[in-house]
Design a protein around this motif. Structure first.
Motif, PDB file in Angstrom:
ATOM      1  N   GLY A   1       7.442  82.665  56.016  1.00 51.94           N
ATOM      2  CA  GLY A   1       8.800  83.043  56.202  1.00 51.94           C
ATOM      3  C   GLY A   1       9.747  81.814  55.405  1.00 51.94           C
ATOM      4  O   GLY A   1       9.457  81.092  54.380  1.00 51.94           O
ATOM      5  N   ARG A   2      11.132  82.077  55.224  1.00 54.81           N
ATOM      6  CA  ARG A   2      11.877  81.200  54.072  1.00 54.81           C
ATOM      7  C   ARG A   2      13.438  81.276  54.902  1.00 54.81           C
ATOM      8  O   ARG A   2      13.635  81.147  56.016  1.00 54.81           O
ATOM      9  CB  ARG A   2      13.025  82.721  53.039  1.00 54.81           C
ATOM     10  CG  ARG A   2      13.692  82.226  52.006  1.00 54.81           C
ATOM     11  CD  ARG A   2      13.189  83.193  50.939  1.00 54.81           C
ATOM     12  NE  ARG A   2      14.803  82.419  49.527  1.00 54.81           N
ATOM     13  CZ  ARG A   2      15.222  82.739  49.308  1.00 54.81           C
ATOM     14  NH1 ARG A   2      16.031  83.570  50.284  1.00 54.81           N
ATOM     15  NH2 ARG A   2      16.210  82.829  48.314  1.00 54.81           N
ATOM     16  N   VAL A   3      13.649  79.845  55.017  1.00 55.47           N
ATOM     17  CA  VAL A   3      14.479  79.330  55.368  1.00 55.47           C
ATOM     18  C   VAL A   3      16.001  79.489  54.016  1.00 55.47           C
ATOM     19  O   VAL A   3      15.308  78.708  53.314  1.00 55.47           O
ATOM     20  CB  VAL A   3      14.203  77.515  56.093  1.00 55.47           C
ATOM     21  CG1 VAL A   3      15.384  76.848  56.116  1.00 55.47           C
ATOM     22  CG2 VAL A   3      12.684  77.504  56.534  1.00 55.47           C
ATOM     23  N   VAL A   4      17.084  79.458  54.663  1.00 57.21           N
ATOM     24  CA  VAL A   4      18.662  80.102  54.147  1.00 57.21           C
ATOM     25  C   VAL A   4      20.238  79.739  55.096  1.00 57.21           C
ATOM     26  O   VAL A   4      19.301  78.735  55.772  1.00 57.21           O
ATOM     27  CB  VAL A   4      18.732  81.009  53.152  1.00 57.21           C
ATOM     28  CG1 VAL A   4      17.755  82.323  52.945  1.00 57.21           C
ATOM     29  CG2 VAL A   4      18.925  81.961  54.560  1.00 57.21           C
TER      30      VAL A   4
ATOM     31  N   ALA B   1      21.641  81.241  50.708  1.00 57.95           N
ATOM     32  CA  ALA B   1      21.129  80.516  49.919  1.00 57.95           C
ATOM     33  C   ALA B   1      19.750  79.523  50.556  1.00 57.95           C
ATOM     34  O   ALA B   1      19.679  79.156  51.492  1.00 57.95           O
ATOM     35  CB  ALA B   1      21.630  79.082  49.093  1.00 57.95           C
ATOM     36  N   ALA B   2      18.495  79.157  49.570  1.00 55.46           N
ATOM     37  CA  ALA B   2      17.573  78.296  50.226  1.00 55.46           C
ATOM     38  C   ALA B   2      17.592  77.605  50.224  1.00 55.46           C
ATOM     39  O   ALA B   2      18.761  77.166  49.741  1.00 55.46           O
ATOM     40  CB  ALA B   2      16.537  78.605  49.314  1.00 55.46           C
ATOM     41  N   VAL B   3      17.154  76.348  51.565  1.00 53.70           N
ATOM     42  CA  VAL B   3      16.935  75.290  51.975  1.00 53.70           C
ATOM     43  C   VAL B   3      15.798  74.497  51.813  1.00 53.70           C
ATOM     44  O   VAL B   3      14.945  75.386  52.512  1.00 53.70           O
ATOM     45  CB  VAL B   3      17.749  75.112  53.505  1.00 53.70           C
ATOM     46  CG1 VAL B   3      17.833  73.617  54.057  1.00 53.70           C
ATOM     47  CG2 VAL B   3      18.948  75.844  53.321  1.00 53.70           C
TER      48      VAL B   3
ATOM     49  N   VAL C   1       8.661  85.198  59.873  1.00 53.51           N
ATOM     50  CA  VAL C   1       9.438  84.589  60.230  1.00 53.51           C
ATOM     51  C   VAL C   1      10.937  83.593  59.225  1.00 53.51           C
ATOM     52  O   VAL C   1      10.448  82.590  59.164  1.00 53.51           O
ATOM     53  CB  VAL C   1       9.568  83.942  61.570  1.00 53.51           C
ATOM     54  CG1 VAL C   1      10.508  82.520  62.393  1.00 53.51           C
ATOM     55  CG2 VAL C   1       8.557  84.067  63.006  1.00 53.51           C
ATOM     56  N   ASP C   2      11.366  84.725  59.483  1.00 52.03           N
ATOM     57  CA  ASP C   2      13.190  83.818  58.503  1.00 52.03           C
ATOM     58  C   ASP C   2      13.734  83.151  59.140  1.00 52.03           C
ATOM     59  O   ASP C   2      14.437  83.840  60.310  1.00 52.03           O
ATOM     60  CB  ASP C   2      13.333  84.965  57.664  1.00 52.03           C
ATOM     61  CG  ASP C   2      12.333  85.863  56.498  1.00 52.03           C
ATOM     62  OD1 ASP C   2      11.815  84.584  55.754  1.00 52.03           O
ATOM     63  OD2 ASP C   2      12.721  86.886  56.000  1.00 52.03           O
ATOM     64  N   VAL C   3      14.193  81.913  58.724  1.00 50.19           N
ATOM     65  CA  VAL C   3      15.174  81.490  59.935  1.00 50.19           C
ATOM     66  C   VAL C   3      16.609  80.882  58.783  1.00 50.19           C
ATOM     67  O   VAL C   3      16.322  81.198  57.301  1.00 50.19           O
ATOM     68  CB  VAL C   3      14.163  80.458  59.939  1.00 50.19           C
ATOM     69  CG1 VAL C   3      15.404  79.003  60.079  1.00 50.19           C
ATOM     70  CG2 VAL C   3      12.765  80.085  60.887  1.00 50.19           C
ATOM     71  N   LYS C   4      17.916  81.042  59.495  1.00 49.39           N
ATOM     72  CA  LYS C   4      18.802  81.060  59.640  1.00 49.39           C
ATOM     73  C   LYS C   4      19.544  79.405  59.756  1.00 49.39           C
ATOM     74  O   LYS C   4      19.580  79.632  61.011  1.00 49.39           O
ATOM     75  CB  LYS C   4      19.698  82.382  59.291  1.00 49.39           C
ATOM     76  CG  LYS C   4      21.330  82.050  58.214  1.00 49.39           C
ATOM     77  CD  LYS C   4      22.317  83.472  58.594  1.00 49.39           C
ATOM     78  CE  LYS C   4      21.835  84.486  57.685  1.00 49.39           C
ATOM     79  NZ  LYS C   4      22.419  85.201  58.425  1.00 49.39           N
ATOM     80  N   LEU C   5      20.064  78.742  59.144  1.00 49.02           N
ATOM     81  CA  LEU C   5      20.497  77.203  59.585  1.00 49.02           C
ATOM     82  C   LEU C   5      21.698  77.547  59.816  1.00 49.02           C
ATOM     83  O   LEU C   5      22.551  78.044  58.772  1.00 49.02           O
ATOM     84  CB  LEU C   5      19.469  76.482  58.524  1.00 49.02           C
ATOM     85  CG  LEU C   5      18.008  75.959  58.414  1.00 49.02           C
ATOM     86  CD1 LEU C   5      18.144  74.951  58.261  1.00 49.02           C
ATOM     87  CD2 LEU C   5      17.776  75.847  59.827  1.00 49.02           C
ATOM     88  N   GLU C   6      22.231  76.771  60.643  1.00 48.71           N
ATOM     89  CA  GLU C   6      23.787  76.364  60.662  1.00 48.71           C
ATOM     90  C   GLU C   6      24.275  75.028  60.228  1.00 48.71           C
ATOM     91  O   GLU C   6      22.961  74.666  60.551  1.00 48.71           O
ATOM     92  CB  GLU C   6      24.222  76.588  62.535  1.00 48.71           C
ATOM     93  CG  GLU C   6      23.673  78.220  62.504  1.00 48.71           C
ATOM     94  CD  GLU C   6      24.644  78.690  63.869  1.00 48.71           C
ATOM     95  OE1 GLU C   6      25.225  77.738  65.043  1.00 48.71           O
ATOM     96  OE2 GLU C   6      23.663  79.793  65.182  1.00 48.71           O
TER      97      GLU C   6
END
Length: 727
Positions: A26-29, A34-36, A99-104
């Motif tokens: 996955g990718r964490v943004v 924007a990439a984290v 599983v792509d993830v978007k952080l808050e």
């Protein structure tokens, strides 16, 4: 003339999975997309509480490879962002999820839990197949309790085996399956990532459902890690223990009073036999815990499974046997098919009349006692007495009835252990034993077909997963399988000397048993040959996976050696054939209604005889393969799967070069004509048989494109080049 052909084959016919494990990427943004980078991503097994962790790269990408099928929680932590948790991520056998993830924004001490129930779909590879999970295996009807029979749930699959033979010891019948148009018995069988396929493409062992977590049936795939199949693959994952102790128990009973008697038993006045069926089993698993010594929670787990059955089946068959008078040479009451008296002619009175031969009939249809051969009389004495009168000589007059007693037992043991945080291992062992009789309906050692088929199979799998750093995974697998097939008879140990045979021939008998007596009209006496065959193999598979930016690269090696040790004693105590040629009116004119195979037996005149001396063979061939594969994630929706695989398989060889490996058209044979056999290792001939397509080389390419959260387009192509020689 030798030629070379290039063979181009589509991937669907040649590819199959080598690993039961899957993966997750996955990718964490952040909130703006924007990439984290340098985020810690943890994969938590919800049942075992074991974890694996990695770090996102500068593009925010992360990958977990060589992951056991299970239910996981994905945890992402990064300074300045809330902790992210996505629970109940179901990873099936050989699945690769995205599983792509978007952080808050927030504190790491705060947690965002994602509990959406939308099922995850594979958007990272082009592999297709169908997963049969634990619920389907346990709840759907399955006669024979054979997990491989659940292939019926998949599309593009054709089963051609006898539907009666689907039990744990029915390796041949259970393997008669065509997948995606591939050849029957052209498939590959894996157990915890280790091949359990023998040299004839059968699964050497069929695990009990009590020990199977899931089976993935694959018809098409495009991963270069996969090979050695002409159809599909059965990728089976065994159950593992968890922190919670759990198990199961089962029992099936079928009583004789629920069954009707057969037509033939009723006709012969034979009562319904007792034929109950008992099937029972169970399983048990959890953490390994030894009070005050070792607490294996979160680290060491076990699973035990067992199943057995006892089956009694009625068997009825009609036979033609000589009457009491015929067994002593009196054919005065015997009739031909047209109702006329059966005439028996004396072979010692044969003379020619013109172009014909004639003989004198035995007066009154009785062979004089002085002419009866003592060995023939002894053999004839093993026929049972007829139960009813018949219209003509050779008609069925005896109904044999009995009960076949089948039994089989299987046990499975598996241990999972976290040796260190970077080293996890599991080992499994399966054993089963079975005995299948063919029935003794004469009640004597001379009954036809009284074979006993015994099997004791051992299968061992060992897996090691090592993660030396956050972006590298090393996998090492080893497996050993042993599948003996022993055929014995109830006639074993019966010396032909008891029939009156004498002379040096008795000393040359390699395996003592009642001889085979083949008859023309009457039922044969004696069982088939005794044999001993052991299929065994060793398998070593290694791979190294490396995560580099958007690339997940894997390279590996696959080695297998297949062995077939066997000896077939055949008719080592002699095989004798009898027909009416010596006792009919004219030996050159068959089917004139005169003569009898029983009369020829009593006179001691076989139409043919043979005896065999067997040699034990130790045959083998080897398989080597190497590959490199790259899963390139172009963007969040498109992933390319690119790979190259090379395979090499040797021809069949024998440990002592006891094989014929071909035919030499230029050699001189003993009668002076051109052409002769090529004996392995002699005169410069090869030691391996035939000219197999030994080397195969092929690129493989596939792509997966996610249209949305529920739909993925997959496609791929494989090309294999194989040099083949033929004459």
């Amino acid at each position: 003339m030798m030629r070379t052909a290039a063979v181009l084959l589509c991937a669907a016919g040649w590819l199959a999975g080598q690993s039961y494990q899957g993966g997750l990427r996955g990718r964490v943004v952040d909130g703006q997309g924007a990439a984290v980078a340098v985020s810690k991503v943890t994969l938590l097994d919800e049942e075992k509480s074991t974890t694996r962790s990695t770090i996102t790269n500068p593009d925010g990408e992360f990958v977990f490879t060589s992951v056991d099928p299970a239910r996981y929680t994905v945890i992402v932590e990064s300074p300045g962002f809330k902790r992210y948790e996505k629970k109940a991520v179901e990873l099936a056998a050989q699945a690769f999820l995205t599983v792509d993830v978007k952080l808050e924004l927030g504190q790491v001490t705060e947690t965002v839990q994602v509990t959406e129930e939308v099922p995850l779909i594979e958007t990272s590879n082009a592999s297709t197949g169908q997963n049969i999970d634990r619920q389907k295996l346990e709840e759907l009807p399955n006669l024979g309790r054979n997990p491989f029979m659940m292939v019926k749930l998949a599309t593009n699959v054709q089963q051609v085996g006898d539907p009666r033979f689907n039990r744990m010891q029915d390796q041949t019948g259970s393997s008669a399956i065509s997948i995606a148009g591939g050849p029957v018995r052209g498939n590959n069988y894996l157990l915890d990532g280790v091949p359990i396929t023998d040299s004839t493409n059968r699964a050497v062992i069929i695990p009990t459902i009590e020990s199977v977590d899931q089976v993935k049936i694959q018809a098409n795939t495009y991963d270069a890690e996969m090979g050695r199949t002409g159809g599909g693959v059965f990728n089976t994952f065994l159950k593992s223990g968890s922190n919670q102790v759990h198990g199961s128990a089962l029992g099936y009973l079928r009583e004789s009073w629920l069954l009707a008697n057969s037509f033939f038993n009723n006709r012969a006045g034979i009562a319904r036999p007792s034929q109950p069926f008992r099937n029972y089993g169970g399983s048990f698993g959890g953490p390994i815990w030894i009070p005050k010594i070792y607490d294996g929670r979160n680290r060491t787990f076990f699973w035990l499974g067992a199943e057995a059955y006892r089956q009694r089946s009625a068997l009825t068959q009609d036979y033609a046997v000589p009457t009491a008078l015929e067994r002593v040479g009196d054919f005065s009451q015997s009739r031909m098919r047209n109702g006329a008296p059966l005439e028996i002619f004396d072979p010692l009175t044969t003379r020619s009349v013109g172009t014909d031969f004639v003989r004198e009939v035995f007066p009154g249809g009785v062979i004089p006692a002085s002419r009866i051969n003592p060995i023939g009389r002894a053999m004839a004495g093993f026929f049972p007495n007829p139960q009813r009168a018949v219209a003509f000589h050779g008609a069925p007059n005896f109904t044999g009835a009995g009960v076949l007693v089948d039994r089989a037992d299987q046990v499975t043991a598996k241990v999972d252990h976290e040796v260190m945080k970077w080293w996890r291992a599991n080992a499994s062992y399966l054993h089963y034993g079975s005995m299948e009789p063919s029935g003794n309906l004469f009640g004597s050692v001379a009954a036809p077909g009284i074979t006993l088929l015994g099997r004791k199979v051992d299968s061992t799998q060992v897996n090691n997963i090592l993660t030396p750093n956050a972006t590298t995974v090393v996998s090492v697998r080893y497996g050993f399988n042993r599948f003996p097939n022993e055929v014995a008879t109830e006639a074993d140990g019966f010396s032909p000397a008891r029939l009156g045979f004498t002379g040096p021939w008795l000393n040359d008998i390699q395996y003592v048993k009642f001889p085979v007596v083949g008859m023309q009209n009457m039922t044969n006496l004696g069982a088939g040959g005794t044999s001993w065959t052991v299929f065994h193999s060793k398998n070593l598979l290694t791979s190294v996976s490396k995560f580099l930016g958007r690339h997940s690269i894997k390279t590996g090696f696959d080695y297998r050696v297949f062995n077939i040790d066997f000896i077939s004693y055949g008719s080592s105590s002699g095989s004798f054939s009898f027909n009416d040629a010596f006792t009919r009116r004219d030996p050159t004119r068959a089917n004139d209604g005169s003569g009898s195979d029983v009369a020829s037996l009593l006179l001691g005149y076989p139409s043919g005889a043979s005896a065999q001396v067997a040699t034990k063979f130790f045959q083998f061939f080897r398989y080597y393969a190497g590959y490199v594969h790259d899963d390139f994630r172009v963007n969040s929706k498109l992933t390319l799967n690119l790979g190259l695989r090379y395979e090499y398989e040797t021809g069949l060889a024998e440990r002592s070069n006891q094989l014929i490996v071909g035919f030499d058209r230029t050699a001189q044979n003993p009668i002076g004509a051109p052409g002769g056999l090529m004996y392995a290792g002699q005169n410069g001939y090869p030691t391996a048989c035939c000219n197999p397509p030994r080397a195969k080389l092929g690129p493989r390419a596939g792509a997966a494109y996610a249209l949305n959260s529920k739909t993925t387009l997959r496609g791929g192509y494989g090309l294999f080049w194989a040099p083949m020689s033929y004459g």
